[in-house]
Scaffold this active site. Structure first.
Site, PDB file in Angstrom:
ATOM      1  N   ARG A  52       0.836  -1.210   0.000  1.00 20.76           N
ATOM      2  CA  ARG A  52       0.000   0.000   0.000  1.00 20.76           C
ATOM      3  C   ARG A  52       0.867   1.255   0.000  1.00 20.76           C
ATOM      4  NH1 ARG A  52      -4.615   0.595   4.535  1.00 20.76           N
ATOM      5  NH2 ARG A  52      -2.840   1.207   5.809  1.00 20.76           N
ATOM      6  N   LYS A 151      -2.722   6.862   1.037  1.00 24.79           N
ATOM      7  CA  LYS A 151      -2.506   7.246   2.441  1.00 24.79           C
ATOM      8  C   LYS A 151      -1.423   8.324   2.448  1.00 24.79           C
ATOM      9  CE  LYS A 151      -2.353   4.898   6.917  1.00 24.79           C
ATOM     10  NZ  LYS A 151      -3.470   5.581   7.561  1.00 24.79           N
ATOM     11  N   GLU A 184     -16.257   6.437   5.213  1.00 28.11           N
ATOM     12  CA  GLU A 184     -15.478   5.839   6.304  1.00 28.11           C
ATOM     13  C   GLU A 184     -15.405   6.851   7.437  1.00 28.11           C
ATOM     14  OE1 GLU A 184     -11.364   5.304   5.096  1.00 28.11           O
ATOM     15  OE2 GLU A 184     -11.398   7.150   3.917  1.00 28.11           O
TER      16      GLU A 184
HETATM   17  N1  PXG Z   1      -9.492   5.010   6.932  1.00 27.51           N
HETATM   18  C1  PXG Z   1      -8.597   5.977   7.146  1.00 27.51           C
HETATM   19  C2  PXG Z   1      -8.848   7.333   6.612  1.00 27.51           C
HETATM   20  C3  PXG Z   1      -7.423   5.699   7.854  1.00 27.51           C
HETATM   21  O1  PXG Z   1      -6.516   6.655   8.068  1.00 27.51           O
HETATM   22  C4  PXG Z   1      -8.191   3.416   8.125  1.00 27.51           C
HETATM   23  C5  PXG Z   1      -9.314   3.755   7.391  1.00 27.51           C
HETATM   24  C6  PXG Z   1      -8.003   2.003   8.562  1.00 27.51           C
HETATM   25  O2  PXG Z   1      -6.989   1.373   7.778  1.00 27.51           O
HETATM   26  P1  PXG Z   1      -6.037   0.223   8.349  1.00 27.51           P
HETATM   27  O3  PXG Z   1      -5.203  -0.162   7.203  1.00 27.51           O
HETATM   28  O4  PXG Z   1      -5.258   0.810   9.488  1.00 27.51           O
HETATM   29  O5  PXG Z   1      -6.937  -0.868   8.794  1.00 27.51           O
HETATM   30  C7  PXG Z   1      -7.209   4.398   8.352  1.00 27.51           C
HETATM   31  C8  PXG Z   1      -5.976   4.071   9.115  1.00 27.51           C
HETATM   32  C9  PXG Z   1      -3.328   7.310  13.561  1.00 27.51           C
HETATM   33  C10 PXG Z   1      -3.575   6.103  12.752  1.00 27.51           C
HETATM   34  O6  PXG Z   1      -2.158   7.627  13.782  1.00 27.51           O
HETATM   35  C11 PXG Z   1      -4.459   6.157  11.708  1.00 27.51           C
HETATM   36  C12 PXG Z   1      -4.680   5.016  10.948  1.00 27.51           C
HETATM   37  C13 PXG Z   1      -4.032   3.868  11.235  1.00 27.51           C
HETATM   38  C14 PXG Z   1      -3.139   3.829  12.282  1.00 27.51           C
HETATM   39  C15 PXG Z   1      -2.899   4.971  13.054  1.00 27.51           C
HETATM   40  O7  PXG Z   1      -4.294   7.941  13.986  1.00 27.51           O
HETATM   41  N2  PXG Z   1      -5.567   5.115   9.930  1.00 27.51           N
END
Ligand code: PXG
Length: 287
Positions: A52, A151, A184
């Protein structure tokens, strides 16, 4: 003793790991990142996270000056230097330092760094009692503008929604797409359960393809649960029997209230609890 941070091939004390004020990651939010977890000494779904990361970089024409194998080794090396077996790993690639002006051509070499630390999860009570969320007025950035699949270091869209959540006294906010479908939450994907079926918006709704989301889809299939990726409206969340969010930091957290409307019984539902249980077994097989 301070934590070590990996930066461009070197392990530095955290206080010496610095980004310059001319870095385009800071000046313009020009860069990409991953948030990854390590459980019991194993970095969870590392290959998926690295894939990713490289896909996000490619989408913004950013060439990462390390191979996936080098970054994978660097993550383990950093955790080892910090004596960690459970950690939250933040892998960041910025466009690098360059003259003022948003043209990425003004920069030469991207900066890559890896922090391995902890991340504060939601309070334990939210996992047992459920979380309240709101629907944000801030609409999720459309894929045609900046695809949420990427991301990137540009999180202001999500942060604006998160500020709405803070003002409402809750921990997350649901974001809708500009055509009114459920997208989301600010840092989590969303699922509902309706009449025994698990539903989540498709990636085409303009969302990050969450790795935790993919794991939950896999676990649901293994358990013989019916699951469908389908476009959802806010009313579908209101009328759901169960609702939960997924993310690397959050793992799986039940949602029992949205916009002052109680979801289902107002308690974490049976399917949510089953998925939480199987997720824990999946990430921590040796407990
Ligand atoms: N949507 C968004 C916009 C995200 O930023 C997810 C979904 C979930 O994705 P994953 O791959 O983690 O299942 C995310 C992930 C933080 C932090 O520092 C943010 C995320 C992941 C880990 C830490 O707040 N976002």
């Amino acid at each position: 003793m301070s934590l070590k941070v990996w930066m461009d091939g070197e392990l530095l004390p955290a206080e010496d790991a610095k980004i310059g004020v001319y870095d385009h990651g800071l000046l313009y939010g020009d860069g990409v990142f991953e948030g990854i977890r390590a459980y019991q000494g194993r970095v969870f779904k590392l290959d998926r996270h690295l894939r990713r990361l490289y896909a996000s970089a490619q989408a913004i024409s950013l060439v990462i000056p390390f191979t996936a194998e080098q970054l994978s080794r660097a993550i383990y090396e950093t955790m080892e230097a910090n004596g960690q077996s459970d950690a939250y790993v933040r892998l960041v690639v910025t466009r690098g330092p360059g003259d003022l002006g948003l043209d990425p051509g003004k920069t030469k070499t991207p900066v890559v760094f890896i922090i391995t630390d902890r991340i504060a999860l939601y309070p334990e009570q939210m996992y047992t009692e459920g979380m309240s969320i709101i629907t944000a007025k801030t609409v999720r950035t459309p894929a045609q503008s900046l695809n949420p699949k990427v991301k990137s270091l540009n999180y202001l869209n999500n942060i604006l929604a998160r500020i709405e959540a803070n003002k409402a006294g809750v921990s997350e906010a649901l974001m809708l797409s500009c055509d009114g479908y459920v997208a989301e939450c600010t840092g989590d994907n969303i699922f509902i359960v309706k009449e025994g079926k698990v539903l989540t918006p498709p990636v085409s709704a303009g969302i990050l393809e969450g790795i935790t989301r993919d794991v939950v889809i896999e676990l649901a299939a293994k358990q013989g649960l019916a699951l469908e990726e389908s476009q959802l409206r806010q009313e579908d969340i209101y009328a759901a029997d169960e609702c939960f969010l997924t993310g690397t930091a959050a793992e799986i957290v039940p949602v029992t209230k949205i916009d002052d409307k109680v979801i289902g019984t107002g308690k974490p539902g049976p399917i949510t609890k089953r998925l939480i249980d199987s997720f824990h077994k999946y990430v921590q097989p040796h407990t």
